[in-house]
Design a protein around this motif. Structure first.
Motif, PDB file in Angstrom:
ATOM      1  N   SER A  14     -18.662   5.251  30.010  1.00 30.04           N
ATOM      2  CA  SER A  14     -19.331   6.432  28.964  1.00 30.04           C
ATOM      3  C   SER A  14     -20.322   6.502  28.758  1.00 30.04           C
ATOM      4  N   HIS A  15     -21.229   4.941  28.601  1.00 28.32           N
ATOM      5  CA  HIS A  15     -22.282   4.652  27.837  1.00 28.32           C
ATOM      6  C   HIS A  15     -22.802   5.120  29.041  1.00 28.32           C
ATOM      7  N   LYS A  17     -23.016   7.340  31.154  1.00 28.82           N
ATOM      8  CA  LYS A  17     -22.814   9.337  31.194  1.00 28.82           C
ATOM      9  C   LYS A  17     -24.000   9.158  29.846  1.00 28.82           C
TER      10      LYS A  17
ATOM     11  N   TRP B  27     -15.033  12.230  24.128  1.00 33.56           N
ATOM     12  CA  TRP B  27     -15.176  11.037  24.637  1.00 33.56           C
ATOM     13  C   TRP B  27     -14.116  10.739  25.249  1.00 33.56           C
ATOM     14  N   THR B  30     -12.646  12.024  28.137  1.00 33.04           N
ATOM     15  CA  THR B  30     -13.632  11.183  29.328  1.00 33.04           C
ATOM     16  C   THR B  30     -13.358  10.431  30.470  1.00 33.04           C
ATOM     17  N   ILE B  31     -12.614   8.882  28.722  1.00 31.20           N
ATOM     18  CA  ILE B  31     -12.767   7.877  29.161  1.00 31.20           C
ATOM     19  C   ILE B  31     -11.557   7.940  29.893  1.00 31.20           C
ATOM     20  N   ASN B  82     -15.737   2.418  22.642  1.00 28.49           N
ATOM     21  CA  ASN B  82     -15.694   3.221  21.847  1.00 28.49           C
ATOM     22  C   ASN B  82     -14.571   4.304  22.170  1.00 28.49           C
TER      23      ASN B  82
END
Lengths: 83, 110
Positions: A14-15, A17, B27, B30-31, B82
């Motif tokens: 995620s980071h 992306k 978010w 997506t993860i 996160n």
């Protein structure tokens, strides 16, 4: 303004992306390698390169000129880019 | 399974333990989608923010929820990705810092 930007990333991270999106949104050209999509010797070779910049081999590892930034640390990235 | 189903399933189990999903649902989904990609790839839901070795024993500490989540949430209010956060983090009552990688280098089996 820093020169060429190189990033070691994972396709699922995620980071990573978020970092790619940040670069796109700011019109910054960059090269990246999604290390999780590599196999065998190719992967090991790139991991050795990542280790030179970031011994922990975490992602994203971002190289902006002489500056190495580990993780999507936006303020550090902005500073290195001069934006 | 799709990400929204995983969301509902995990929410029921994790919230009573005090682990909340980040309120940025896009978010989170997506993860969760990336966790499902890793489940297809490796056979288990390895942390998508970390490079997996592809071997369940070597990756045992980073199978989601990872072994580092309690310490990260205690110190930063959020896990490394996160994905899971504390209620204080979600409510903006603690400063949001980038969570550094806590996994010791020696543990990475790739």
């Amino acid at each position: 303004m820093a020169s060429k930007i190189k990033m070691f990333t994972l396709s699922t991270c995620s980071h990573c992306k978020a970092t790619k999106k940040f670069m796109h949104d700011n019109g910054i050209d960059f090269d990246y390698i999604d290390v999780d999509l590599l196999q065998g010797d190719d992967k090991q070779k790139i991991l050795q390169e990542v280790e030179k910049y970031n011994p922990q081999r975490s992602f994203p590892t971002i190289i902006i000129g002489d500056t190495i930034i580990i993780g999507f640390r936006e303020s550090d990235i902005r500073e290195a880019l001069g934006i | 399974m799709i990400a929204t189903e995983l969301y509902e399933m995990l929410k029921k189990v994790q919230e009573p333990k005090g682990y909340f999903f980040n309120k940025d649902k896009e978010w989170v989904l997506t993860i969760l989608g990336d966790l499902l990609i890793n489940k297809d790839r490796y056979g288990y839901m390895s942390c998508p923010c970390r490079l997996a070795a592809g071997n369940r024993e070597k990756d045992a500490d980073i199978i989601c929820p990872c072994q580092y989540r309690p310490e990260d949430i205690k110190e930063y209010g959020s896990c490394y990705c996160n994905l899971y956060v504390s209620s204080q983090w979600n409510e903006g009552r603690i400063e949001r810092q980038y969570v550094p990688e806590r996994r010791p280098k020696e543990k990475s089996g790739f």
